[in-house]
Design an enzyme around this catalytic site. Structure first.
Site, PDB file in Angstrom:
ATOM      1  N   HIS A  56       0.879  -1.346  -0.486  1.00  0.00           N
ATOM      2  CA  HIS A  56       0.474   0.036  -0.343  1.00  0.00           C
ATOM      3  C   HIS A  56       0.577   1.419  -0.112  1.00  0.00           C
ATOM      4  CE1 HIS A  56      -4.079   2.283   0.474  1.00  0.00           C
ATOM      5  NE2 HIS A  56      -3.404   2.613   1.443  1.00  0.00           N
ATOM      6  N   HIS A  58       1.079   5.878  -1.380  1.00  0.00           N
ATOM      7  CA  HIS A  58       0.234   6.991  -2.451  1.00  0.00           C
ATOM      8  C   HIS A  58       1.833   7.450  -2.224  1.00  0.00           C
ATOM      9  CE1 HIS A  58      -3.422   5.666  -0.638  1.00  0.00           C
ATOM     10  NE2 HIS A  58      -3.157   6.427   0.150  1.00  0.00           N
ATOM     11  N   ARG A  82      -5.674  15.294   6.373  1.00  0.00           N
ATOM     12  CA  ARG A  82      -6.429  15.046   4.794  1.00  0.00           C
ATOM     13  C   ARG A  82      -6.059  16.697   4.484  1.00  0.00           C
ATOM     14  NH1 ARG A  82     -11.525  12.340   3.568  1.00  0.00           N
ATOM     15  NH2 ARG A  82     -12.373  14.342   3.771  1.00  0.00           N
ATOM     16  N   TYR A 121      -4.970   7.516  -7.278  1.00  0.00           N
ATOM     17  CA  TYR A 121      -5.746   8.267  -7.185  1.00  0.00           C
ATOM     18  C   TYR A 121      -5.339   9.555  -7.638  1.00  0.00           C
ATOM     19  CZ  TYR A 121      -5.097   9.522  -2.313  1.00  0.00           C
ATOM     20  OH  TYR A 121      -4.196  10.226  -1.569  1.00  0.00           O
ATOM     21  N   GLU A 235     -10.191   2.968   9.098  1.00  0.00           N
ATOM     22  CA  GLU A 235      -9.038   3.302   9.712  1.00  0.00           C
ATOM     23  C   GLU A 235      -9.199   3.963  11.012  1.00  0.00           C
ATOM     24  OE1 GLU A 235      -6.898   5.927   6.796  1.00  0.00           O
ATOM     25  OE2 GLU A 235      -4.775   5.900   7.959  1.00  0.00           O
ATOM     26  N   HIS A 269      -5.729  -1.451   6.254  1.00  0.00           N
ATOM     27  CA  HIS A 269      -5.807  -0.438   7.925  1.00  0.00           C
ATOM     28  C   HIS A 269      -6.981  -2.231   8.371  1.00  0.00           C
ATOM     29  CE1 HIS A 269      -4.409   2.984   6.302  1.00  0.00           C
ATOM     30  NE2 HIS A 269      -5.227   2.841   5.944  1.00  0.00           N
ATOM     31  N   ASP A 320       2.564   3.459   2.872  1.00  0.00           N
ATOM     32  CA  ASP A 320       0.921   4.810   2.843  1.00  0.00           C
ATOM     33  C   ASP A 320       1.661   5.680   2.462  1.00  0.00           C
ATOM     34  OD1 ASP A 320      -1.499   5.179   3.156  1.00  0.00           O
ATOM     35  OD2 ASP A 320      -1.562   4.742   5.125  1.00  0.00           O
TER      36      ASP A 320
HETATM   37 ZN   LIG Z   1      -3.918   5.171   1.845  1.00  0.00          ZN
END
Ligand SMILES: [Zn+2]
Length: 452
Positions: A56, A58, A82, A121, A235, A269, A320
């Site tokens: 995983h 990003h 975020r 994404y 998560e 997660h 991640d």
């Molecule tokens: Zn993620």
């Protein structure tokens, strides 16, 4: 053919001495000889372990590492992090993404991760419109995998809503958004990009239950009758509460009840599960994709690995947010999270093996399954993805075999990884990726521009 010789190798059958691995030009192990004399070998090292699959990532978030560690208004959380991430990614171009992903993949390889599942994404331009080539950002990921040599499972992410119940996405999510039809076009393009790489695999990743509707989830899953399926799930406790308010069910419970969760799935997660959810996930054959460093950094909570493994659950490791890229530290953080909670030692363990060996075996098997590729074991038919440890590293002197794994995981870090091969091609020597200087200069320019 490439012939690699190792004094010790962790094969599918266990440790063996004086091992020669023969790897064909496409990167697959075609023969293994033990007690070999090592003559006529192209390359050699002390110890061979199967490379660790990273399930995983990003990649673009590597550029944010260390930049969200200042307290805001006193209520910092995953959700405020975020917002920082959204603000940053408004400016990232395909060229930036390429440079950032190259650096992240370089660091993964130096840490012993021979492959990555990229949960991709960031699809469109800053205004939310697709680029002329809908796969332009995806192409940057594909190129970064090609440049660095890392093995790739490409997971195009379907993201359409901002909250359970089908709420419209916010303006900061516009770069991620597709309807199922446009997602189908993107997927075709990504299939073509992956087809140009050595042994890449393509799956699908619905971003989270927040980001899809039940209908759109079923529509996109029908686009790929095989290949890995990954999703972020459970998560944060807020996500569990929101899912309960929407459906009356917890996220993992909802997913298992509404979709055929089987070996193709990796639930990323899965931190907050009830006992029944945990047992159902273990029985499903799916993998829990744990990201211990990121989960600690974001204050997500603690996964119950002790019970999940005892119930036959499968686990794998992901980096991640890439806030710190270190395979050993991921495994150490996972085990330590259990020790701190339960006030015990050697918890994700097994009486027949050391803790380091047991943990490593678990994440190799789970990682290979979640990646959907022939990796995670040094055996004929699998990829020649290998890492070698520096047995003269201060933390490893005096250890051997499983003890090397314990010393690497609990007493060292990436600095104990000396050499690494992907598909039989040497990419790391003396701890450094062959193109580190170039990739670092390119990354530095990108970060300076993005930070200006
Ligand atoms: Zn993620």
């Amino acid at each position: 053919m490439t012939r690699l010789y190792f004094n010790h190798a962790l094969l599918a059958s266990g440790w063996a001495a004086n091992v020669t691995l023969e790897i064909n030009p496409s990167g697959t192990i075609v023969a293994i000889e033990t007690d070999s004399d090592g003559e006529n070998c192209d390359d050699r090292a002390e110890v061979a372990l199967p490379g660790l699959p990273n399930v995983h990532s990003h990649a673009f978030q590597r550029a944010l590492a260390g930049r969200a560690e200042v307290q805001g208004d006193g209520t910092d959380s995953f959700w405020t992090w975020r917002q920082v991430m959204y603000k940053f990614l408004e400016r990232v171009t395909p060229t930036d993404l390429y440079a950032i992903a190259c650096m992240a993949y370089c660091e993964m390889l130096e840490a012993g991760m021979t492959s990555v599942c990229e949960f991709h994404y960031l699809h469109h331009g800053p205004d939310g419109h697709p680029y002329g080539d809908i796969g332009e950002m995806a192409q940057a990921i594909g190129e970064a995998a090609k440049t660095t040599g890392i093995g790739l499972t490409f997971l195009p992410v379907f993201y359409a809503q901002s909250q359970f119940g089908g709420a419209d996405p916010g303006p900061q999510q516009r770069r991620f958004i597709n309807d199922p039809e446009r997602f189908g076009k993107l997927l075709e393009r990504i299939d073509a990009i992956a087809g140009s790489l050595a042994d890449a695999r393509v799956g699908i990743a619905p971003h989270s239950l927040r980001a899809v509707t039940p209908d759109s989830l079923n529509q996109i899953l029908a686009f790929k009758p095989d290949g890995p399926l990954h999703i972020h799930i459970a998560e944060q406790t807020k996500e569990v509460d929101d899912c309960l308010a929407w459906s009356g069910q917890r996220p993992v419970e909802w997913l298992i009840d509404h979709v055929n969760v089987d070996r193709r799935w990796c639930l990323v997660h899965a931190t907050h599960m009830s006992g029944p959810e945990r047992r159902r996930l273990a029985a499903s054959g799916a993998v829990a994709g744990l990201c211990p460093i990121t989960e600690a950094n974001l204050g997500d909570g603690t996964f119950d690995g002790v019970h999940f493994l005892a119930e036959g659950g499968r686990i794998a490791i992901g980096s991640d947010s890439n806030v710190l890229i270190d395979a050993a530290e991921e495994l150490r953080t996972l085990e330590y999270s259990q020790r701190l909670r339960d006030q015990g030692r050697n918890l994700l363990s097994n009486p027949q093996k050391s803790t380091g060996r047991h943990l490593y075996d678990q994440v190799l098997a789970g990682g290979a399954q979640a990646s959907g590729r022939h990796i995670g074991r040094l055996s004929v038919g699998n990829r020649g993805d290998i890492l070698s440890l520096d047995t003269s590293h201060p933390a490893l002197i005096g250890s051997n075999l499983d003890g090397w794994l314990d010393s690497w995981i609990f007493a060292a870090n990436s600095s104990a990884v000396s050499d690494l091969w992907v598909g039989g091609r040497r990419l790391v020597s003396a701890g450094q990726h062959r193109d580190r200087q170039t990739l670092r200069a390119q990354y530095s320019q990108t970060i300076k521009r993005l930070s200006a």
